[in-house]
Design a protein around this motif. Structure first.
Motif: not given
Length: 288
Positions: A89, A100, A103-104, A106-108, A110-111, A114, A150
Motif C-alpha cells: 500500500q 490518502e 492514511e489507508k 496506517n489503518k491497515d 493498526a488492524a 489489533d 509508514c
C-alpha cells in the motif's frame, strides 16, 4: 512267558501313547504363560510409580507446547501476510495521493496490531515468547519493516524500538511479562526496511520527486552506517551477515540512481526549436 504278536504289540503301544497325549497337552498349556504388559497410568496401579507419573506429566507438557507452537506459527504467518499488504500500500504513494495512501496504510497497520499481534500475545504468556522466538520471529520482523516504513513516510524519522514496544504494551496483560520486540528482530526488520526504501526511492526518481529520493538516500546511508557498528557484535548471527550484504547493495542502488539524475540533469540539452534566443540552433520563424 507271555508272547505277543507284532500286531498286538503295535496296538498296545498305540493305546499307551493315546493315553499319555492329554497329559502332555495339559503340561504344555501350563508351561506357556500370558505375557506381562506395562502401563504408565499410575492411577490404576495399586502402588503408583513416581517416575511413570512424572513421565506422563512431561508428555502432556510437550503435547501442549507443540500445539501452542503450531498456533504461534499460524499467527506469525498472518502477521507476515498482512504486513506485506501494508508495505504494498505504501509503494502506491505519489506526490498527488500521499495523504490518502498513508492514511489507508496506517489503518491497515493498526488492524494488524489489533487483530493478529493481539492473538499472538494471548498465546505467548509469561516467558513463552523467549522459548518460541524462532516460531514468531519472521512475523515480528515483517511488522517492524511495515511500521518503520509508514513512520518514515509520515514523519521522515525512524521509529525507535522503545516507541514500538510502547505501542504494543497495551495488548499484554499487566499481571504477566508483556510481549516485547527484542533487539535482534528489530535490527533484522530495519535491514529489510532498506530494501523497501530502495524500491520506493527508485519509484520517486522515475516520478520526478528527486528531493524525496535524496532524503531516502541519506536516511538509508545513516541506517547502514549505524548497522556496520553493530554487525561485529552479532558476528555469530547468520541472518545479519546476509542482510548486511543485501543492505549494502540497496545503498549502492539508491546512490547510483540519485547520482545519475544529477549528472544527466547537468548534461541536459534543450530540444531543437526552443524559444530561448541563446540557443545556437535557434530555427528562424518561417511565418515572417
Amino acid at each position: 512267558m507271555l508272547k505277543l504278536s507284532s500286531r498286538s504289540l503295535f496296538k498296545l503301544c498305540f493305546v499307551m501313547a493315546s493315553s499319555r497325549k492329554p497329559n502332555r497337552r495339559i503340561a504344555s498349556e501350563a508351561t506357556f504363560k500370558k505375557a506381562r504388559t506395562m502401563t504408565t497410568d499410575s492411577s490404576s496401579s495399586p502402588n503408583p510409580n513416581p517416575m511413570a507419573a512424572a513421565f506422563s506429566q512431561y508428555a502432556d507438557y510437550l503435547n501442549q507446547f507443540n500445539d501452542k507452537r503450531e498456533r504461534v506459527v499460524k499467527a506469525s504467518r498472518d502477521i507476515t501476510i498482512n504486513s506485506k499488504k501494508v508495505i504494498f500500500q505504501v509503494h502506491r504513494i505519489s506526490k498527488h495521493n500521499k495523504e490518502e495512501v498513508l492514511e489507508k496504510a496506517n489503518k491497515d497497520l493498526a488492524a494488524v496490531k489489533d487483530q493478529y499481534i493481539s492473538r499472538l500475545v494471548k498465546e505467548l504468556k509469561g516467558t513463552d515468547f523467549w522459548k518460541l522466538r524462532r516460531a514468531y520471529s519472521p512475523g515480528i520482523q515483517e511488522y517492524v519493516e511495515a511500521a518503520t516504513l509508514c513512520n518514515f513516510c509520515r514523519t521522515g524519522s525512524l521509529l525507535s524500538l522503545d516507541e514500538m514496544n510502547a505501542e504494543l504494551s497495551p495488548l499484554s496483560d499487566p499481571s504477566v511479562e508483556p510481549l516485547k520486540v527484542n533487539v535482534l528482530d528489530y535490527l533484522l526488520g530495519l535491514a529489510d526496511l532498506t530494501g523497501e526504501l530502495m524500491r520506493l526511492a527508485i519509484g520517486r526518481v522515475s516520478d520526478g520527486e528527486l528531493e524525496f529520493a535524496e532524503k531516502i538516500c541519506r536516511f538509508v546511508q545513516d541506517i547502514y552506517r549505524q548497522m556496520t557498528l553493530l554487525a561485529p557484535i552479532m558476528d555469530d548471527n547468520t541472518d545479519m551477515k546476509m542482510k548486511m550484504d543485501t543492505m549494502l547493495q540497496s545503498v549502492m542502488k539508491i546512490e547510483n540512481a540519485c547520482y545519475s539524475v544529477h549528472v544527466r540533469g547537468s548534461e541536459y540539452i534543450p530540444l531543437l526549436g526552443n524559444n530561448d534566443p541563446s540557443c545556437p540552433l535557434m530555427l528562424p520563424d518561417l511565418e515572417q
